[in-house]
Motif scaffolding. Structure first.
Motif, mmCIF file in Angstrom:
data_model
loop_
_atom_site.group_PDB
_atom_site.id
_atom_site.type_symbol
_atom_site.label_atom_id
_atom_site.label_comp_id
_atom_site.label_asym_id
_atom_site.label_seq_id
_atom_site.Cartn_x
_atom_site.Cartn_y
_atom_site.Cartn_z
ATOM 1 N N ARG A 1 1.410 14.379 0.100
ATOM 2 C CA ARG A 1 1.109 15.713 -0.433
ATOM 3 C C ARG A 1 1.916 16.776 0.302
ATOM 4 O O ARG A 1 2.447 17.702 -0.306
ATOM 5 N N ARG A 2 1.985 16.655 1.627
ATOM 6 C CA ARG A 2 2.767 17.623 2.400
ATOM 7 C C ARG A 2 4.236 17.564 2.028
ATOM 8 O O ARG A 2 4.900 18.597 1.927
ATOM 9 N N ALA A 3 4.758 16.361 1.825
ATOM 10 C CA ALA A 3 6.165 16.223 1.430
ATOM 11 C C ALA A 3 6.407 16.865 0.074
ATOM 12 O O ALA A 3 7.436 17.507 -0.145
ATOM 13 N N ARG A 4 5.451 16.704 -0.843
ATOM 14 C CA ARG A 4 5.590 17.319 -2.159
ATOM 15 C C ARG A 4 5.579 18.840 -2.049
ATOM 16 O O ARG A 4 6.364 19.525 -2.680
ATOM 17 N N GLN A 5 4.704 19.378 -1.205
ATOM 18 C CA GLN A 5 4.649 20.834 -1.037
ATOM 19 C C GLN A 5 5.909 21.371 -0.393
ATOM 20 O O GLN A 5 6.382 22.450 -0.739
ATOM 21 N N MET A 6 6.471 20.622 0.541
ATOM 22 C CA MET A 6 7.664 21.088 1.236
ATOM 23 C C MET A 6 8.908 21.029 0.344
ATOM 24 O O MET A 6 9.872 21.728 0.596
ATOM 25 N N SER A 7 8.886 20.220 -0.699
ATOM 26 C CA SER A 7 10.065 20.083 -1.544
ATOM 27 C C SER A 7 10.080 21.059 -2.712
ATOM 28 O O SER A 7 11.037 21.104 -3.462
ATOM 29 N N GLU B 1 12.551 8.936 -0.666
ATOM 30 C CA GLU B 1 11.857 9.772 0.317
ATOM 31 C C GLU B 1 10.356 9.504 0.318
ATOM 32 O O GLU B 1 9.730 9.438 1.379
ATOM 33 N N ALA B 2 9.773 9.318 -0.861
ATOM 34 C CA ALA B 2 8.337 9.042 -0.945
ATOM 35 C C ALA B 2 7.993 7.734 -0.251
ATOM 36 O O ALA B 2 6.986 7.655 0.476
ATOM 37 N N CYS B 3 8.826 6.719 -0.434
ATOM 38 C CA CYS B 3 8.572 5.440 0.234
ATOM 39 C C CYS B 3 8.707 5.565 1.742
ATOM 40 O O CYS B 3 7.904 5.005 2.505
ATOM 41 N N GLN B 4 9.697 6.317 2.200
ATOM 42 C CA GLN B 4 9.876 6.499 3.646
ATOM 43 C C GLN B 4 8.723 7.285 4.260
ATOM 44 O O GLN B 4 8.246 6.962 5.341
ATOM 45 N N VAL B 5 8.269 8.312 3.562
ATOM 46 C CA VAL B 5 7.137 9.100 4.051
ATOM 47 C C VAL B 5 5.895 8.222 4.140
ATOM 48 O O VAL B 5 5.137 8.283 5.108
ATOM 49 N N LEU C 1 0.833 -1.205 0.000
ATOM 50 C CA LEU C 1 0.000 0.000 0.000
ATOM 51 C C LEU C 1 0.867 1.253 0.000
ATOM 52 O O LEU C 1 0.617 2.201 -0.739
ATOM 53 N N ALA C 2 1.921 1.237 0.819
ATOM 54 C CA ALA C 2 2.832 2.381 0.887
ATOM 55 C C ALA C 2 3.536 2.598 -0.450
ATOM 56 O O ALA C 2 3.649 3.727 -0.928
ATOM 57 N N LEU C 3 3.986 1.519 -1.072
ATOM 58 C CA LEU C 3 4.678 1.648 -2.353
ATOM 59 C C LEU C 3 3.735 2.082 -3.467
ATOM 60 O O LEU C 3 4.120 2.841 -4.355
ATOM 61 N N TYR C 4 2.495 1.609 -3.419
ATOM 62 C CA TYR C 4 1.521 1.994 -4.433
ATOM 63 C C TYR C 4 1.331 3.506 -4.455
ATOM 64 O O TYR C 4 1.381 4.143 -5.506
ATOM 65 N N PHE C 5 1.127 4.089 -3.281
ATOM 66 C CA PHE C 5 0.930 5.537 -3.235
ATOM 67 C C PHE C 5 2.246 6.286 -3.376
ATOM 68 O O PHE C 5 2.288 7.385 -3.931
ATOM 69 N N GLY C 6 3.340 5.708 -2.880
ATOM 70 C CA GLY C 6 4.636 6.353 -3.017
ATOM 71 C C GLY C 6 5.056 6.503 -4.468
ATOM 72 O O GLY C 6 5.606 7.529 -4.861
ATOM 73 N N ARG C 7 4.762 5.492 -5.292
ATOM 74 C CA ARG C 7 5.126 5.548 -6.709
ATOM 75 C C ARG C 7 4.412 6.664 -7.441
ATOM 76 O O ARG C 7 4.917 7.188 -8.425
ATOM 77 N N ARG C 8 3.245 7.013 -6.979
ATOM 78 C CA ARG C 8 2.487 8.072 -7.655
ATOM 79 C C ARG C 8 3.155 9.442 -7.489
ATOM 80 O O ARG C 8 2.853 10.375 -8.221
ATOM 81 N N TYR C 9 4.053 9.569 -6.521
ATOM 82 C CA TYR C 9 4.712 10.852 -6.266
ATOM 83 C C TYR C 9 6.154 10.870 -6.757
ATOM 84 O O TYR C 9 6.851 11.839 -6.544
#
Length: 121
Positions: A88-94, A52-56, A35-43
């Motif tokens: 989403r927050r990680a994307r905004q912060m980067s 970083e996306a996978c860790q978040v 589940l984490a990787l599925y959503f992480g890959r989208r970012y």
């Protein structure tokens, strides 16, 4: 491959993690890694590094386990909310903020005036 968790297993693991069991958190993250990787890959490539996306996303699973209430539904559904929100927050912060050109011009004029002794007060 680990066997799928039932609704009761998720609730027990979340309760154990809230009580301080790191092992329960590790099991939750490993079991819901897909589940984490599925959503992480989208970012990936949208402002967030792949690692970083996978860790978040993994951290979001742990955060979701601290707030999970079994009476409100299945854990993966609840974790999905937290994973997407934290990504989403990680994307905004980067993001790099681009300063408008007219502000750069004003700053250059101000710095020029200061070097000539005409500082604005």
């Amino acid at each position: 491959m680990p066997s799928p968790l039932t609704h009761l297993d998720d609730a027990a693991l979340c309760a154990a993690y809230r009580d301080g069991s790191r092992e329960a958190g590790d099991v939750l993250v490993r079991r819901h890694e897909a589940l984490a990787l599925y959503f992480g890959r989208r970012y990936f490539g949208v402002g967030v590094d792949s690692v970083e996306a996978c860790q978040v996303a993994r951290l979001a699973i742990l955060h979701a386990s601290t707030k999970y209430d079994p009476a409100r539904g299945a854990f993966p559904t609840y974790a999905r909310y937290w994973i997407r929100g934290m990504l989403r927050r990680a994307r905004q912060m980067s993001r790099v903020v681009a300063v408008p050109v007219y502000l750069l011009d004003k700053r250059a004029k101000w710095e020029e005036a200061q070097t000539e002794g005409w500082a604005l007060k």
